[in-house]
Motif scaffolding. Structure first.
Motif, PDB file in Angstrom:
ATOM      1  N   GLY A 181       0.836  -1.189   0.000  1.00  0.00           N
ATOM      2  CA  GLY A 181       0.000   0.000   0.000  1.00  0.00           C
ATOM      3  C   GLY A 181       0.873   1.242   0.000  1.00  0.00           C
ATOM      4  N   MET A 182       0.418   2.280  -0.678  1.00  0.00           N
ATOM      5  CA  MET A 182       1.144   3.545  -0.752  1.00  0.00           C
ATOM      6  C   MET A 182       0.153   4.673  -0.500  1.00  0.00           C
ATOM      7  N   VAL A 183       0.554   5.682   0.264  1.00  0.00           N
ATOM      8  CA  VAL A 183      -0.341   6.787   0.575  1.00  0.00           C
ATOM      9  C   VAL A 183       0.313   8.115   0.218  1.00  0.00           C
ATOM     10  N   ILE A 184      -0.508   9.021  -0.334  1.00  0.00           N
ATOM     11  CA  ILE A 184      -0.096  10.401  -0.573  1.00  0.00           C
ATOM     12  C   ILE A 184      -1.078  11.280   0.175  1.00  0.00           C
ATOM     13  N   ASP A 185      -0.594  11.988   1.174  1.00  0.00           N
ATOM     14  CA  ASP A 185      -1.441  12.821   2.019  1.00  0.00           C
ATOM     15  C   ASP A 185      -1.429  14.247   1.493  1.00  0.00           C
ATOM     16  N   GLY A 186      -2.597  14.698   1.041  1.00  0.00           N
ATOM     17  CA  GLY A 186      -2.707  16.057   0.515  1.00  0.00           C
ATOM     18  C   GLY A 186      -3.234  17.051   1.524  1.00  0.00           C
ATOM     19  N   GLY A 187      -3.246  16.689   2.824  1.00  0.00           N
ATOM     20  CA  GLY A 187      -3.724  17.602   3.852  1.00  0.00           C
ATOM     21  C   GLY A 187      -5.185  17.953   3.644  1.00  0.00           C
ATOM     22  N   PRO A 188      -5.527  19.239   3.626  1.00  0.00           N
ATOM     23  CA  PRO A 188      -6.924  19.647   3.440  1.00  0.00           C
ATOM     24  C   PRO A 188      -7.531  19.160   2.126  1.00  0.00           C
ATOM     25  N   ALA A 189      -6.692  18.893   1.133  1.00  0.00           N
ATOM     26  CA  ALA A 189      -7.198  18.447  -0.164  1.00  0.00           C
ATOM     27  C   ALA A 189      -7.678  17.010  -0.142  1.00  0.00           C
ATOM     28  N   GLY A 190      -7.190  16.216   0.810  1.00  0.00           N
ATOM     29  CA  GLY A 190      -7.588  14.817   0.893  1.00  0.00           C
ATOM     30  C   GLY A 190      -6.395  13.886   0.814  1.00  0.00           C
ATOM     31  N   VAL A 191      -6.688  12.609   0.669  1.00  0.00           N
ATOM     32  CA  VAL A 191      -5.661  11.565   0.680  1.00  0.00           C
ATOM     33  C   VAL A 191      -5.872  10.628  -0.504  1.00  0.00           C
ATOM     34  N   LEU A 192      -4.770  10.223  -1.114  1.00  0.00           N
ATOM     35  CA  LEU A 192      -4.804   9.234  -2.189  1.00  0.00           C
ATOM     36  C   LEU A 192      -4.116   7.965  -1.689  1.00  0.00           C
ATOM     37  N   TYR A 193      -4.812   6.843  -1.831  1.00  0.00           N
ATOM     38  CA  TYR A 193      -4.257   5.546  -1.421  1.00  0.00           C
ATOM     39  C   TYR A 193      -4.146   4.644  -2.638  1.00  0.00           C
ATOM     40  N   VAL A 194      -3.012   3.956  -2.759  1.00  0.00           N
ATOM     41  CA  VAL A 194      -2.787   3.026  -3.863  1.00  0.00           C
ATOM     42  C   VAL A 194      -2.499   1.647  -3.274  1.00  0.00           C
ATOM     43  N   GLY A 195      -3.344   0.672  -3.593  1.00  0.00           N
ATOM     44  CA  GLY A 195      -3.115  -0.709  -3.175  1.00  0.00           C
ATOM     45  C   GLY A 195      -2.680  -1.532  -4.369  1.00  0.00           C
ATOM     46  N   MET A 196      -1.624  -2.354  -4.203  1.00  0.00           N
ATOM     47  CA  MET A 196      -1.058  -3.127  -5.305  1.00  0.00           C
ATOM     48  C   MET A 196      -0.889  -4.571  -4.911  1.00  0.00           C
ATOM     49  N   ALA A 197      -1.289  -5.501  -5.782  1.00  0.00           N
ATOM     50  CA  ALA A 197      -1.182  -6.939  -5.518  1.00  0.00           C
ATOM     51  C   ALA A 197      -0.240  -7.583  -6.532  1.00  0.00           C
ATOM     52  N   VAL A 198       0.541  -8.559  -6.069  1.00  0.00           N
ATOM     53  CA  VAL A 198       1.471  -9.273  -6.944  1.00  0.00           C
ATOM     54  C   VAL A 198       1.143 -10.758  -6.937  1.00  0.00           C
TER      55      VAL A 198
END
Length: 279
Positions: free
Chosen positions: A143-160
């Motif tokens: 899992g990878m997260v990008i925190d944009g603060g007040p703008a929100g959060v983007l989460y990326v889940g990846m399976a292998v």
């Protein structure tokens, strides 16, 4: 004739000793960034990111979700997924969503601290992996997260699949990719937040918004359910609520109202935003 440039000829900086990333890894990183940097909105950004991660990393399944907080994005966020079969998604929604180790407070704490984590780091036992993931051929997740603060959060889940887990090399690339994706993701999250605020009089939850948007694009209830990792009955419930809140009597009317709220040029048609599953 005098030389145009003074001083000694510079030499490229060598990679540090023990560098886990090879030259090919930097090409993968640039490939992903080139794929997403011209996205016109958050939805297109998410779709392009799914395809780029599939192309450059070969991940079996990917979900790119957004929400106001990390816990919201992972637990009930909206977004795009690709690579998962309808049978897998139905099984997940019916039996395993509440047991997903990435949807726990522990996982959110680890993601917030590290930015990128693996299934082995967040799971406190092997039941989810052994009883659910492995029968579908999934051998590891990250899992990878990008925190944009007040703008929100983007989460990326990846399976292998076909490897015991996400490789150390891949993790190094993902951590570097995360830093370079951050300004692009934050810009898209902020723009999406502004667009959502402009339609606040409709008073829909984020999930209801997502169902309404996909229905307005012409997707069936089943395809909406597959995209959002939820059951068809849940889609029907959210869609009924969206129709009531917007005062629309049908999907056709909802689509017409949605276009009036979209950017100039209207909503992209269903073909342009077709599902990106590979069943």
């Amino acid at each position: 004739m005098a030389d145009a440039l003074d001083g000694p000829v510079p030499v490229p900086r060598p990679l540090p000793a023990g560098e886990p990333m090879a030259v090919a890894d930097y090409r993968r990183l640039v490939g992903v960034l080139e794929a997403v940097d011209r996205a016109t909105d958050l939805r297109e950004f998410q779709e392009r990111l799914v395809r780029a991660l599939q192309r450059w990393f070969g991940y079996a399944g990917i979900a790119v979700l957004h929400g106001g907080t990390l816990y919201e994005a992972v637990g009930s966020g909206c977004g795009v997924q690709g690579g998962y079969s309808p049978r897998f998604l139905a099984d997940y929604a019916a039996h395993w969503a509440e047991s997903d180790p990435f949807r726990t407070e522990r996982a959110c704490r680890l993601l917030t601290a590290a930015g990128v984590v693996t299934l082995d780091e967040v799971a406190q036992d092997r039941e989810y992996a052994e009883r659910f993931l492995r029968p579908y051929g999934i051998t590891g997740k990250a899992g990878m997260v990008i925190d944009g603060g007040p703008a929100g959060v983007l989460y990326v889940g990846m399976a292998v699949r076909d490897t015991p887990q996400v490789s150390v090399r891949d993790l190094a690339v993902l951590r570097t990719l995360r830093r370079h994706l951050a300004p692009l993701a934050v810009e898209q999250l902020a723009r999406h937040r502004e667009q959502t605020a402009s339609r606040s009089e409709w008073r829909l939850t984020p999930r209801e918004w997502e169902v309404a948007r996909l229905a307005a694009q012409g997707l069936t209830n089943q395809r909406i359910a597959d995209r959002l990792f939820i059951g068809v009955d849940t889609v029907k419930k959210h869609l009924s609520r969206a129709l009531e809140a917007t005062g629309c009597a049908s999907r056709v009317e909802l689509a017409a109202r949605w276009r009036r709220w979209e950017r100039p040029g209207g909503v992209r048609n269903a073909a342009a935003t077709a599902d990106i599953h590979s069943t």
